[in-house]
Design a protein around this motif. Sequence first.
Motif: not given
Length: 160
Positions: A73-76, A81-86
């Motif tokens: 849940n940290s900013y990075l 997680m967002a990067y890997l999803r995309v």
Amino acid sequence: MQKVLPDVNTLIRMKEQGLTDDQIGAQYGVVAQAVNKALTYAGYYTQAVSREVIEKAIPWTIKRTEAAGSHHNSYLGKAVMAYLRVAMGDETAKDTHRLAAKRLRARLLRDEKVIDYDPQSKDGFELVDREARDGDLIFRWPADRDLPEGKVLDAITLSA
């Protein structure tokens, strides 16, 4: 009493009738996640990238807690997680995920950084200077871990 879902064809018919995972789960006494997991394994939800798949791309065990201090849940952590999803082609990723992924990629390239992880630190994830051993990976890959293959390797490689 064991909770049992019906066969996959029945689940798919229920979805096509407009029922949500929550509604289906309630009919069979299970949580929506169980319905989602069954449909994902069956290939019904092929456009979403599951958390299990994302975690295969990350070479560390990430600290997860219900309380404050959970590294995912940290900013990075959220940006990773967002990067890997995309990067893995998750078509269900929101615009905010796509923007976070784009920003993280740009920062890794611009600042010549990679992502490392320290389970003892406050936020866990950190950006460190890229070294020759990092190649085009987004992570500082641990020497004792084998690199993944295929789609997962492509997702963690900047040049892919």
